[in-house]
Design a protein around this motif. Structure first.
Motif, PDB file in Angstrom:
ATOM      1  N   VAL A   1       0.839  -1.209   0.000  1.00  0.00           N
ATOM      2  CA  VAL A   1       0.000   0.000   0.000  1.00  0.00           C
ATOM      3  C   VAL A   1       0.872   1.258   0.000  1.00  0.00           C
ATOM      4  O   VAL A   1       0.608   2.225  -0.728  1.00  0.00           O
ATOM      5  CB  VAL A   1      -0.946  -0.003   1.218  1.00  0.00           C
ATOM      6  CG1 VAL A   1      -1.672   1.341   1.335  1.00  0.00           C
ATOM      7  CG2 VAL A   1      -1.949  -1.152   1.110  1.00  0.00           C
ATOM      8  N   LEU A   2       1.921   1.246   0.815  1.00  0.00           N
ATOM      9  CA  LEU A   2       2.818   2.404   0.879  1.00  0.00           C
ATOM     10  C   LEU A   2       3.482   2.659  -0.463  1.00  0.00           C
ATOM     11  O   LEU A   2       3.519   3.810  -0.942  1.00  0.00           O
ATOM     12  CB  LEU A   2       3.886   2.170   1.957  1.00  0.00           C
ATOM     13  CG  LEU A   2       4.962   3.260   2.090  1.00  0.00           C
ATOM     14  CD1 LEU A   2       4.325   4.596   2.472  1.00  0.00           C
ATOM     15  CD2 LEU A   2       6.027   2.848   3.099  1.00  0.00           C
TER      16      LEU A   2
ATOM     17  N   ASN B   1       0.927   4.115  -2.841  1.00  0.00           N
ATOM     18  CA  ASN B   1       0.596   5.520  -2.580  1.00  0.00           C
ATOM     19  C   ASN B   1       1.715   6.446  -3.043  1.00  0.00           C
ATOM     20  O   ASN B   1       1.464   7.514  -3.608  1.00  0.00           O
ATOM     21  CB  ASN B   1       0.333   5.725  -1.081  1.00  0.00           C
ATOM     22  CG  ASN B   1      -0.990   5.107  -0.654  1.00  0.00           C
ATOM     23  OD1 ASN B   1      -1.902   4.938  -1.461  1.00  0.00           O
ATOM     24  ND2 ASN B   1      -1.100   4.769   0.628  1.00  0.00           N
TER      25      ASN B   1
ATOM     26  N   THR C   1       1.536   6.634  -6.758  1.00  0.00           N
ATOM     27  CA  THR C   1       0.369   7.425  -7.163  1.00  0.00           C
ATOM     28  C   THR C   1       0.646   8.915  -7.027  1.00  0.00           C
ATOM     29  O   THR C   1       0.283   9.722  -7.903  1.00  0.00           O
ATOM     30  CB  THR C   1      -0.853   7.032  -6.308  1.00  0.00           C
ATOM     31  OG1 THR C   1      -1.126   5.639  -6.478  1.00  0.00           O
ATOM     32  CG2 THR C   1      -2.075   7.842  -6.718  1.00  0.00           C
ATOM     33  N   VAL C   2       1.283   9.305  -5.920  1.00  0.00           N
ATOM     34  CA  VAL C   2       1.624  10.724  -5.729  1.00  0.00           C
ATOM     35  C   VAL C   2       2.584  11.193  -6.818  1.00  0.00           C
ATOM     36  O   VAL C   2       2.433  12.287  -7.397  1.00  0.00           O
ATOM     37  CB  VAL C   2       2.249  10.935  -4.327  1.00  0.00           C
ATOM     38  CG1 VAL C   2       2.833  12.347  -4.223  1.00  0.00           C
ATOM     39  CG2 VAL C   2       1.199  10.704  -3.248  1.00  0.00           C
TER      40      VAL C   2
ATOM     41  N   ARG D   1      -4.754   2.778  -9.439  1.00  0.00           N
ATOM     42  CA  ARG D   1      -5.355   2.268  -8.203  1.00  0.00           C
ATOM     43  C   ARG D   1      -5.739   0.803  -8.373  1.00  0.00           C
ATOM     44  O   ARG D   1      -5.519  -0.034  -7.492  1.00  0.00           O
ATOM     45  CB  ARG D   1      -6.576   3.124  -7.831  1.00  0.00           C
ATOM     46  CG  ARG D   1      -7.363   2.634  -6.620  1.00  0.00           C
ATOM     47  CD  ARG D   1      -6.463   2.349  -5.436  1.00  0.00           C
ATOM     48  NE  ARG D   1      -5.658   3.499  -5.055  1.00  0.00           N
ATOM     49  CZ  ARG D   1      -4.637   3.460  -4.214  1.00  0.00           C
ATOM     50  NH1 ARG D   1      -4.260   2.298  -3.702  1.00  0.00           N
ATOM     51  NH2 ARG D   1      -3.958   4.545  -3.910  1.00  0.00           N
TER      52      ARG D   1
END
Length: 603
Positions: free
Chosen positions: A276-277, A280, A283-284, A312
């Motif tokens: 997940v990290l 993210n 994604t950023v 996602r």
């Protein structure tokens, strides 16, 4: 169950394997899985086509949203609603296809999964039944139950739930990865920068979880073994007040199981947040770089929205893969255990070129037979002939080789050297069906199965009608007590025949043997657990049962030996006395001493 015995459960299935042993186990497991899936090849190809089409429909959503933003909305502003209508219709069609195809995939995969499990359970159950006594003496009933329950359920969980998640996730990751690069190569390459970190995390998880999940299978097997043996021997447990000690053993095993699962859950707890990290952070980075490209006019807003939606969807399935790997490792460890059982070879295999034996007369010959357990020789070279129709009693001290001789005659084992023949035919040349029809063994356990009295008598000859069952019971002298039961022959005997007395259970087992009508009957201490009144009741039944057939009786009670035509006294695996009961009693040998000691005990 001793401390050493339950610890032995883990060491026999230890996860501390050499690299070569680990590769062998994995290859063996894959081979078994391939054999199980082989009959379902067409269904698997159909499922593959279904899941590909379903993922294509699922992947269309974000792309259509981006097209709607970039094409449909501007056209609507200009007064043309048709592009947005067509895009909306396409999204509805894609959603319907996704739903229908997913339903088809789930029902189809569930059908295949259950068929595989059905085949596996039948195969293991059938195989374990034909394995020799040496296997069952070494492989506890608790471990066998663990294979058919806990291990089979681990594979069921993989096939019912994990497989769907894996295939969907793999196609999603692969498909989305291609779409991201095609949709916008610069942004696609930016997203791929997170792959090295994902690979390292996944590799760490794979390396550690393999041992962790194998350990969970071992600890749950140890728990089942302890549970089964405790309640299988509950009379001894309560008689010797072993409840506190068993509680301690069970607590230790339970703690081992808890720690094993804690380790597995901890690995998941580290892996999933790490994915997940990374997702993210990627994604950023994509959002920042994509915003700059939109501001420069190098990318449309709808394309950036589609890209982020795909991104996602790209990282979410990676968590599904992690959860699948949880089930996969557990199922792999279970499959290793199951394949190990199926790899066990019967030590008394069916003959390749059997000799037919339509009707046996009952002559049994031991021709220089040598046999032992491990390195210990029990029968060093037995030579013995049992003529047809003769009743022979075997007596001797414990460990003299009496039960071993009986088990060899019934071909529960094959001799190391020498040959055992029935009517001139070596036992290893007879089919199992011919041998079991000709030779029947009755033990002191008088084991009765759950069911009716009639069912248990008919176990001797499946397919026998009620008249034949009652005829056998009358011949043995069991008819009167059976008809006095609440439901007569239809009375349920309960677990292990607990509704009947020891003498009644023995009479039912004799009726079962009488119905089987073998040429050779072996009684292994069949009256040793009876009291005097029950023994007298059984003695009459014995005379009927032994008439006109070859009989081998192992007995410590000399009252049973007296009905024999011939007595063999065994010592150290050898026959040291051979004669009629009257002749041996009149002599000065071992049997005469045994008979005198027995007579003195009755005074």
């Amino acid at each position: 169950m001793t401390d050493q015995s339950w610890r032995g459960v883990a060491t026999e299935d230890s996860d501390e394997l050499s690299a070569g042993a680990g590769l062998f186990l994995r290859a063996r497991s894959r081979r078994l899985l391939g054999e199980l899936l082989q009959p379902h090849r067409r269904s698997l190809w159909w499922l593959l086509a279904t899941v590909v089409a379903q993922n294509a429909a699922w992947l269309a959503g974000p792309l259509l949203i981006g097209v709607g933003i970039d094409v449909g909305v501007p056209a609507l502003v200009d007064g043309d609603a048709w592009p947005l209508v067509w895009i909306t219709a396409a999204m509805v069609v894609a959603a319907v296809l996704d739903t229908v195809l997913r339903f088809a995939f789930l029902t189809g995969s569930g059908r295949v999964g259950q068929a595989v499990l059905l085949t596996l359970r039948r195969r293991v159950f059938t195989h374990v039944q034909v394995l020799p006594l040496s296997f069952h003496e070494r492989y506890t009933s608790g471990r066998t139950i663990s294979r058919l329950t806990s291990d089979a359920e681990a594979l069921a969980e993989l096939l019912d739930e994990g497989l769907d998640g894996l295939i969907t996730a793999l196609f999603s990751v692969l498909g989305i990865g291609i779409v991201l690069v095609v949709l916008d190569p610069p942004l696609g390459l930016t997203a791929l920068l997170g792959f090295p970190a994902l690979f390292l995390v996944a590799r760490w998880f794979q390396r550690n979880s393999t041992a962790a999940y194998r350990r969970t299978r071992e600890t749950i097997a140890a728990l089942i073994v302890q549970f089964t043996e405790t309640f299988g021997g509950i009379r001894a447990v309560q008689a010797f007040r072993r409840e506190p000690r068993n509680d301690e053993l069970y607590a230790v095993l339970n703690e081992d199981n808890r720690q094993a699962h804690h380790r597995a859950f901890w690995l998941i707890a580290v892996f999933v947040p790490a994915v997940v990290l990374i997702g993210n952070v990627v994604t950023v980075a994509v959002l920042g770089y994509g915003a700059l490209r939109v501001m420069d006019g190098a990318m449309a807003v709808g394309t950036l929205v589609s890209f982020l939606l795909y991104l996602r969807r790209f990282f979410d399935p990676l968590q599904d893969i992690a959860m699948f790997y949880n089930s996969y490792q557990s199922a792999t460890a279970a499959l290793e255990k199951l394949s190990g059982v199926l790899e066990e070879s019967p030590s008394v295999p069916e003959p390749v070129d059997p000799v037919p034996l339509p009707a046996a007369a009952g002559e049994v010959v031991f021709d220089d037979v040598r046999f032992g357990y491990g390195d210990a020789t029990v029968l060093p070279g037995l030579v013995l002939t049992l003529p047809p129709g003769e009743t022979v009693a075997l007596v001797g001290t414990t460990g003299a080789g009496k039960s071993t001789l009986a088990r060899l005659a019934a071909r529960f084992y094959d001799p190391v050297e020498g040959e055992i023949r029935l009517d001139g035919v070596p036992l290893h040349r007879l089919t199992d069906a011919d041998l079991r029809r000709a030779v029947v063994m009755v033990t002191q356990e008088s084991f009765l199965f759950s069911g009716t009295v009639a069912d248990n008598i008919a176990f001797g000859r499946p397919g026998a009608d009620r008249a034949e069952i009652e005829r056998a019971a009358r011949a043995i002298g069991a008819h009167d007590f059976i008809t006095a039961l609440p439901d007569g022959y239809d009375t349920e005997v309960d677990k292990r025949g607990g509704r009947l007395s020891a003498g009644q259970r023995q009479l039912v087992s004799f009726a079962r043997a009488f119905l089987a009508d073998p040429a050779v009957l072996i009684l292994d201490e069949a009256t040793s657990s009876l009291d005097v009144p029950s023994e007298r009741l059984v003695q009459h039944a014995l005379r009927t049962l032994l008439a006109d057939r070859t009989a081998l009786i192992i007995a410590h009670r000399l009252s049973t030996v007296e009905i024999a035509d011939r007595v063999l006294v065994m010592e150290g695996g050898r026959i040291v006395e051979d004669g009629s009961p009257a002749d041996l009693v009149a002599g000065t040998g071992r049997f005469a001493a045994l008979h005198q000691a027995w007579a003195d005990s009755l005074v």
